[in-house]
Design an enzyme around this catalytic site. Structure first.
Site, mmCIF file in Angstrom:
data_model
loop_
_atom_site.group_PDB
_atom_site.id
_atom_site.type_symbol
_atom_site.label_atom_id
_atom_site.label_comp_id
_atom_site.label_asym_id
_atom_site.label_seq_id
_atom_site.Cartn_x
_atom_site.Cartn_y
_atom_site.Cartn_z
ATOM 1 N N CYS A 31 55.585 47.791 39.456
ATOM 2 C CA CYS A 31 55.355 46.438 38.953
ATOM 3 C C CYS A 31 54.818 45.435 39.984
ATOM 4 C CB CYS A 31 56.595 45.899 38.250
ATOM 5 S SG CYS A 31 58.165 46.446 38.893
ATOM 6 N N ARG A 60 62.267 57.498 44.998
ATOM 7 C CA ARG A 60 63.546 56.810 45.162
ATOM 8 C C ARG A 60 64.517 57.744 45.874
ATOM 9 N NH1 ARG A 60 64.138 54.047 39.093
ATOM 10 N NH2 ARG A 60 62.170 52.887 39.212
ATOM 11 N N GLN A 116 55.468 58.062 36.542
ATOM 12 C CA GLN A 116 55.762 57.377 35.285
ATOM 13 C C GLN A 116 54.484 57.119 34.486
ATOM 14 O OE1 GLN A 116 57.525 53.893 37.219
ATOM 15 N NE2 GLN A 116 59.481 54.385 36.256
ATOM 16 N N ASP A 139 53.553 54.397 33.304
ATOM 17 C CA ASP A 139 53.959 53.003 33.443
ATOM 18 C C ASP A 139 52.870 52.055 32.967
ATOM 19 O OD1 ASP A 139 55.692 51.011 34.130
ATOM 20 O OD2 ASP A 139 55.468 51.224 36.291
ATOM 21 N N HIS A 155 52.202 47.474 32.402
ATOM 22 C CA HIS A 155 52.707 46.099 32.373
ATOM 23 C C HIS A 155 51.757 45.249 31.542
ATOM 24 C CE1 HIS A 155 54.660 47.885 35.886
ATOM 25 N NE2 HIS A 155 55.676 47.117 35.519
ATOM 26 N N LYS A 166 66.148 44.320 28.305
ATOM 27 C CA LYS A 166 65.246 45.408 27.911
ATOM 28 C C LYS A 166 65.707 46.092 26.640
ATOM 29 C CE LYS A 166 67.410 48.914 30.917
ATOM 30 N NZ LYS A 166 67.189 49.902 31.993
ATOM 31 N N HIS A 180 57.392 44.973 30.997
ATOM 32 C CA HIS A 180 57.356 46.274 31.657
ATOM 33 C C HIS A 180 57.646 47.326 30.585
ATOM 34 C CE1 HIS A 180 58.393 44.315 35.710
ATOM 35 N NE2 HIS A 180 58.638 43.368 34.825
#
Length: 637
Positions: free
Chosen positions: A331, A360, A378, A380, A382, A462, A508
């Site tokens: 992000c 991570r 991911q 992912d 946004h 979320k 997100h």
């Protein structure tokens, strides 16, 4: 037991009189606990209540009773371990879904054979039918007691409890344990249980702390429910993605790269099929794909707030006196792209997607095959939008996510609304605004949801999308998070119709989550037998004898030219062995070719899962046409 308990009931409150009356006549379905405003209390603690409206929990309330039984089981497990291994220290033993566990600090690791020994001791203790007794101590007395018996982990827990909070201890027989409850009346209801496995776990989940020994178990109200669950575990073990991945040569893991996946050709083929599918799908929904750096400077992570909240879970490197971190999420990098140049309200919504490679530092004890890893990718994205566009973007995303899940064969999806966590960025007014906006948006979609208190992201509430697999297990994969905080912290703005610079709302979202975990879920859901469109090898050409090798190669070439993923087996092995081997690899179709097929330009088609006499003769081009058509089908086909 009820009569003995009745003699100890004080009569000072109407609630205790009501419990006394109920206990005195309900013998078929005895009361185990009570429920007040959604909170379960055991009967010992219930005596402290006054005139609240109560709901009796009896043996008819199966799931609630089983949660209490599992709490009882954890305490008896700790008692049994201490009895057998006096040098062991007990730490924590919570209830989990379908079971319980207890973590122990032990100078000598347990072995699988110890589970049988511990289980036998538990049965011996349970047979004593000891009553659970709740005792209230001062913090000082609790520290003194657990220090005196050498339970230093309990002392550490007690010291972390606020001074003004009561310390409750539960006793069964001669065993005492720090606990809030609730518990049953006695160990008499704990009849149907099983210890299931051993594992390692760091104290308080921190890899800097001691590695503890975790003993898992399960407990149920009836023998049938226990048997059904144990059968479920057997079936789940057969579907373990780690076993499937090894058997089908999809991927492997090794100590040289803990938490990182080595993708083999077939496994990476599945990955690319999914990636290309998602890419095509989001392109149709107006997303723009980007690519951002894997290493980003500490200053950016500090500005975004991630360094403070997640710094301990980042992999870092120092280059020319500058600290860089492997990104744990995408992000902040996407905000940097948004910030390049001036954005107008006419540019919104701007949907920015990335197949982002993240890392991570997960504790080694939490790593689990490809389901929980340290290096992951991911799907992912946004969405930068105005406040007025949040509802439409939420509806659009929910529709997209539902389409994708159905294509992968998941029709059963539920939604959880996760609100503000204890550790979070932004003040309460920002969170009030964000939670209201997301609730209004999901309300407009007409979709129902369950509340999931305190589980929001640190920068916003979320929606969590949970699907159910073929085994009835829940998997939380997709999320949609509404964020007012990050645009503020990273100074993202757009020009409004009035010419003013204002902050965008940042949504997100992921659909499948991480590729690694999603592929693991797919493998377990389908037990390795993926639908044709997802299968890394769709057809294998198998020659009956080496006399037809030329025709087998011709068939293979024609199938490959048609864009069908194909392999060939023209080894000297007998056809029966080839079929068994290819079936073990769960290849959807085997195209068998012998002399007769070569003469007629045909193939003998065998579909995975059919019997020996179920082969179907097809003209080669007809077969290719059929496979191409079937490959277009989505869902489970």
């Amino acid at each position: 037991m009820s009569d003995e308990l009745l003699t100890k009931l004080p009569s000072s409150s109407s609630i205790n009189k009501e419990i006394s009356a109920a206990l005195s006549h309900d013998k078929k379905h005895p009361i185990i606990a009570i429920e007040v405003q959604g909170q379960i209390y055991d009967l010992v603690k219930a005596y402290d209540l006054k005139n609240e409206k109560i709901n009796f929990i009896t043996t008819k309330d199966t799931e609630k009773v089983e949660e209490i039984i599992r709490h009882d089981a954890a305490h008896v497990l700790a008692e049994a371990v201490k009895s057998l291994f006096p040098d062991v220290q007990v730490t924590i033993g919570p209830v989990i879904e379908n079971g319980f566990y207890y973590d122990f600090s032990t100078p000598k690791p347990f072995h699988e054979s110890d589970l049988e020994l511990i289980e036998a001791k538990m049965k011996e203790l349970i047979a004593q039918d000891n009553q659970f007794e709740r005792i209230i101590w001062s913090k000082k007395k609790a520290i003194e007691h657990f220090t005196s018996i050498g339970e230093l982990y309990k002392v550490e827990i007690i010291k972390s409890i606020p001074d003004d909070q009561e310390i409750s201890v539960y006793k069964q027989g001669e065993f005492l344990d720090l606990c809030r409850g609730p518990h049953g009346l006695s160990t008499s209801y704990l009849k149907y249980f099983k210890l299931t496995k051993l594992a390692g776990a760091y104290w308080r989940g921190d890899s800097k702390n001691e590695m503890l020994q975790r003993v898992y178990g399960t407990a149920w109200l009836t023998q049938k429910r226990l048997d059904d669950y144990l059968y479920f575990l057997e079936e789940a073990a057969k579907r373990d993605h780690r076993k499937i991945g090894k058997d089908l040569h999809l991927f492997h893991l090794q100590d040289d790269a803990p938490g990182m996946v080595f993708w083999h050709e077939k496994g990476y083929t599945i990955w690319r099929i999914i990636e290309n599918y998602i890419r095509d799908k989001i392109s149709q929904h107006g997303y723009r794909e980007v690519k951002t750096p894997t290493l980003l400077g500490r200053k950016l992570w500090e500005a975004s707030g991630h360094w403070e909240k997640f710094g301990q879970n980042m992999f870092t490197s120092e280059v020319e006196k500058e600290v860089l971190a492997l990104k744990p999420m995408n992000c902040p990098a996407h905000v940097q792209i948004f910030n390049q140049g001036t954005k107008s309200y006419r540019d919104l919504p701007l949907r920015m997607a990335e197949f982002g490679s993240c890392h991570r530092h997960e504790p080694s004890g939490s790593l689990h095959g490809i389901m929980r890893v340290r290096g992951f990718t991911q799907d992912d994205a946004h969405i930068f939008c105005t406040e007025e566009q949040v509802a439409d973007e939420t509806l659009s995303f929910c529709n997209l996510l539902t389409e994708v899940y159905k294509d992968f064969g998941f029709d059963n999806v539920r939604i959880k609304f996760s609100d503000r966590p204890t550790v979070r960025a932004g003040d309460d007014s920002v969170w009030d605004k964000a939670e209201e906006a997301l609730k209004n948006a999901i309300a407009l979609t007409g979709l129902s949801y369950d509340l999931n208190p305190g589980e929001g992201a640190f920068y916003g509430p979320k929606l969590e999308f949970v699907l159910k697999d073929a085994m009835g297990r829940d998997w939380q994969l997709g999320t949609l998070q509404l964020d007012f905080v990050l645009p503020e912290r990273l100074d993202a703005t757009y020009v409004s119709p009035s010419g003013q610079k204002v902050r965008p709302v940042m949504l997100h979202r992921v659909i499948i989550g991480t590729f690694e975990r999603f592929i693991g879920v797919l493998l377990e859901h389908y037990n390795g037998s993926l639908p044709l469109w997802l299968s890394p090898i769709q057809v294998c050409v198998a020659g009956v004898t080496n006399e037809v090798d030329d025709y087998a190669k011709f068939v293979y070439d024609e199938i490959c030219k048609a864009g069908i993923r194909c392999s060939i087996d023209i080894s000297p092995d007998k056809i029966g062995y080839k079929i068994r081997n290819l079936s073990g690899q769960k290849i959807p179709f085997i195209a068998i070719v012998g002399k007769a097929e070569a003469e007629e330009k045909e193939v003998s088609v065998r579909k995975f899962g059919t019997q020996n006499n179920s082969n179907q003769k097809m003209e080669l081009m007809e077969f290719i046409k059929y496979i191409k058509k079937e490959s277009q089908k989505r869902g489970t086909n």
